[in-house]
Design a protein around this motif. Sequence first.
Motif, PDB file in Angstrom:
ATOM      1  N   GLY A 282     -10.849  27.813  33.044  1.00 47.71           N
ATOM      2  CA  GLY A 282     -10.387  26.923  30.760  1.00 47.71           C
ATOM      3  C   GLY A 282     -11.233  25.640  31.170  1.00 47.71           C
ATOM      4  N   ILE A 283     -11.298  25.059  32.926  1.00 49.42           N
ATOM      5  CA  ILE A 283     -11.557  23.863  33.285  1.00 49.42           C
ATOM      6  C   ILE A 283     -12.963  23.593  32.776  1.00 49.42           C
ATOM      7  CG2 ILE A 283     -12.376  21.878  34.789  1.00 49.42           C
ATOM      8  CD1 ILE A 283      -9.461  21.797  33.898  1.00 49.42           C
ATOM      9  N   LEU A 284     -14.213  24.243  32.467  1.00 55.91           N
ATOM     10  CA  LEU A 284     -15.580  24.412  32.574  1.00 55.91           C
ATOM     11  C   LEU A 284     -15.710  24.302  30.627  1.00 55.91           C
ATOM     12  CD1 LEU A 284     -18.168  26.719  34.805  1.00 55.91           C
ATOM     13  CD2 LEU A 284     -18.408  24.631  34.062  1.00 55.91           C
ATOM     14  N   LYS A 285     -14.624  25.370  30.064  1.00 55.47           N
ATOM     15  CA  LYS A 285     -15.500  24.847  28.582  1.00 55.47           C
ATOM     16  C   LYS A 285     -14.649  23.349  28.377  1.00 55.47           C
ATOM     17  CE  LYS A 285     -13.747  26.878  24.518  1.00 55.47           C
ATOM     18  NZ  LYS A 285     -12.391  27.935  23.394  1.00 55.47           N
ATOM     19  N   ARG A 286     -13.333  22.718  28.766  1.00 58.83           N
ATOM     20  CA  ARG A 286     -12.780  21.405  28.168  1.00 58.83           C
ATOM     21  C   ARG A 286     -13.688  20.516  28.822  1.00 58.83           C
ATOM     22  NH1 ARG A 286      -9.676  17.517  30.407  1.00 58.83           N
ATOM     23  NH2 ARG A 286      -9.838  18.700  32.269  1.00 58.83           N
ATOM     24  N   LYS A 287     -14.633  21.372  30.144  1.00 62.57           N
ATOM     25  CA  LYS A 287     -15.279  19.673  30.298  1.00 62.57           C
ATOM     26  C   LYS A 287     -16.628  19.667  29.672  1.00 62.57           C
ATOM     27  CE  LYS A 287     -15.439  18.204  34.459  1.00 62.57           C
ATOM     28  NZ  LYS A 287     -14.200  17.146  34.276  1.00 62.57           N
ATOM     29  N   LEU A 288     -17.263  20.319  28.995  1.00 67.66           N
ATOM     30  CA  LEU A 288     -18.865  21.236  28.966  1.00 67.66           C
ATOM     31  C   LEU A 288     -18.501  20.993  27.044  1.00 67.66           C
ATOM     32  CD1 LEU A 288     -20.271  23.711  31.177  1.00 67.66           C
ATOM     33  CD2 LEU A 288     -20.570  20.971  31.387  1.00 67.66           C
ATOM     34  N   TYR A 289     -17.818  21.019  26.211  1.00 68.05           N
ATOM     35  CA  TYR A 289     -17.083  20.552  24.883  1.00 68.05           C
ATOM     36  C   TYR A 289     -16.054  20.775  24.859  1.00 68.05           C
ATOM     37  CZ  TYR A 289     -20.367  24.704  26.274  1.00 68.05           C
ATOM     38  OH  TYR A 289     -21.674  25.990  26.988  1.00 68.05           O
ATOM     39  N   PRO A 290     -15.745  19.204  25.338  1.00 67.08           N
ATOM     40  CA  PRO A 290     -14.360  18.094  24.603  1.00 67.08           C
ATOM     41  C   PRO A 290     -14.845  18.022  22.831  1.00 67.08           C
ATOM     42  CG  PRO A 290     -16.512  16.871  25.508  1.00 67.08           C
ATOM     43  CD  PRO A 290     -17.070  18.175  26.080  1.00 67.08           C
ATOM     44  N   GLU A 291     -13.814  17.317  22.706  1.00 67.11           N
ATOM     45  CA  GLU A 291     -13.304  17.136  21.498  1.00 67.11           C
ATOM     46  C   GLU A 291     -14.385  15.641  21.001  1.00 67.11           C
ATOM     47  OE1 GLU A 291      -9.980  15.566  18.584  1.00 67.11           O
ATOM     48  OE2 GLU A 291      -9.894  14.708  20.766  1.00 67.11           O
ATOM     49  N   SER A 292     -15.387  16.275  20.006  1.00 71.58           N
ATOM     50  CA  SER A 292     -15.998  15.099  19.748  1.00 71.58           C
ATOM     51  C   SER A 292     -15.814  14.018  19.231  1.00 71.58           C
ATOM     52  CB  SER A 292     -16.978  15.915  17.926  1.00 71.58           C
ATOM     53  OG  SER A 292     -16.033  16.234  17.034  1.00 71.58           O
ATOM     54  N   LEU A 293     -17.136  12.868  19.030  1.00 70.88           N
ATOM     55  CA  LEU A 293     -16.288  12.017  18.918  1.00 70.88           C
ATOM     56  C   LEU A 293     -15.846  11.535  17.635  1.00 70.88           C
ATOM     57  CD1 LEU A 293     -19.163   9.500  21.100  1.00 70.88           C
ATOM     58  CD2 LEU A 293     -16.335  10.133  21.379  1.00 70.88           C
ATOM     59  N   ASP A 294     -16.507  12.232  16.228  1.00 66.93           N
ATOM     60  CA  ASP A 294     -16.461  11.941  15.164  1.00 66.93           C
ATOM     61  C   ASP A 294     -14.921  12.635  14.793  1.00 66.93           C
ATOM     62  OD1 ASP A 294     -18.414  11.478  14.521  1.00 66.93           O
ATOM     63  OD2 ASP A 294     -19.766  13.281  14.331  1.00 66.93           O
ATOM     64  N   ASP A 295     -14.703  13.230  15.603  1.00 67.34           N
ATOM     65  CA  ASP A 295     -13.024  14.479  15.684  1.00 67.34           C
ATOM     66  C   ASP A 295     -12.077  13.108  15.753  1.00 67.34           C
ATOM     67  OD1 ASP A 295     -13.589  16.144  14.364  1.00 67.34           O
ATOM     68  OD2 ASP A 295     -13.734  17.690  16.342  1.00 67.34           O
ATOM     69  N   VAL A 296     -12.093  12.256  17.360  1.00 70.17           N
ATOM     70  CA  VAL A 296     -11.626  11.335  17.921  1.00 70.17           C
ATOM     71  C   VAL A 296     -10.906   9.872  16.657  1.00 70.17           C
ATOM     72  CG1 VAL A 296     -11.539   9.302  19.141  1.00 70.17           C
ATOM     73  CG2 VAL A 296     -12.124  11.643  19.976  1.00 70.17           C
ATOM     74  N   ILE A 297     -11.827   9.168  16.768  1.00 76.73           N
ATOM     75  CA  ILE A 297     -12.374   8.283  15.117  1.00 76.73           C
ATOM     76  C   ILE A 297     -12.095   9.039  13.838  1.00 76.73           C
ATOM     77  CG2 ILE A 297     -13.949   6.835  13.827  1.00 76.73           C
ATOM     78  CD1 ILE A 297     -15.391   7.259  15.837  1.00 76.73           C
TER      79      ILE A 297
END
Length: 302
Positions: A282-297
């Motif tokens: 599951g590491i690849l999925k987390r590294k290649l498709y992280p939470e979007s910056l829009d979601d963070v803000i």
Amino acid sequence: MPISSAIGLGVRSLASNSVHRCKRLNQFGSILTNPSFLVNCITKTPHHEDHARLLTVSPIAIPQQKKEHLEVERKFVFDVTKVPVMERNSGPVKFDSVKFICTKSFTDIYYDIDERGYPLTSQDIWLRQRDQKWECKTPTDLVASMDSYHELEDLNEISDFLRQTLGVQTLSSPKDSQSFGYWLNQNFSLTPFCTIKTTRQHYLLDGEFTLDLDTADFGHHVGEIELVVHLKNEIKNAEMKIARLLKKHDWFFDTSGTVMGKLSAYIGRFNRKQWECMERSGILKRKLYPESLDDVIKREKE
């Protein structure tokens, strides 16, 4: 001390031999602000001799969080034609400040265990030797939109961490970096899985953000923005600050598509087995498709 003298100090003694009375010279509020507080006690002995006893009571110690070296970082794609614009700070949205630090080159050798299915990289742990200096980056797993690592540099700390992570008991590790690689191989079967030479342009943005623009010797380009904090409860705030910076200057920082770091790109290109191990964990999925910056803000505004 005669009773009259004690009264002069603002303390009264009782006539009874069996009763002891203490008068505090500082109120409770003073305890919180002074390193200690004093209590005078007058004790009556069987021979009616007065003694003043001075007691020093230490304040309650409040445990402090251990300070660590914690890196919070987000990778991005950059257009090389925009680098001079960024350096001149003449883009459509200006930075508060742009400071070029240096250009440097270094060689990284990364280690893992092939026959055990790459147990380090499959847990987002990166053990490397950078120009003879050993480092081990271990994930904090505290944010979903970017990488955050605790970086170990002390050989004893690295060896203790590997013993715990890999479940192998060993003798003490050597003190010198030259012998450490041999010791890793003999005790953990750790071997190099890649060697990457990187040329890095190093900047400081807005007086606090580290900006690195990397070119790897196998033809991969990637940028990284980073903040270093020293307490784990500061990681979320660092994540938010990085997200706001990247969104504000999205003319330079491209995070819209899949962004591959150097190691992910190297492993994907040259080591299919390791790529599949990282994919299963599951590491690849987390590294290649992280939470979007829009979601963070958006989270910040909620």
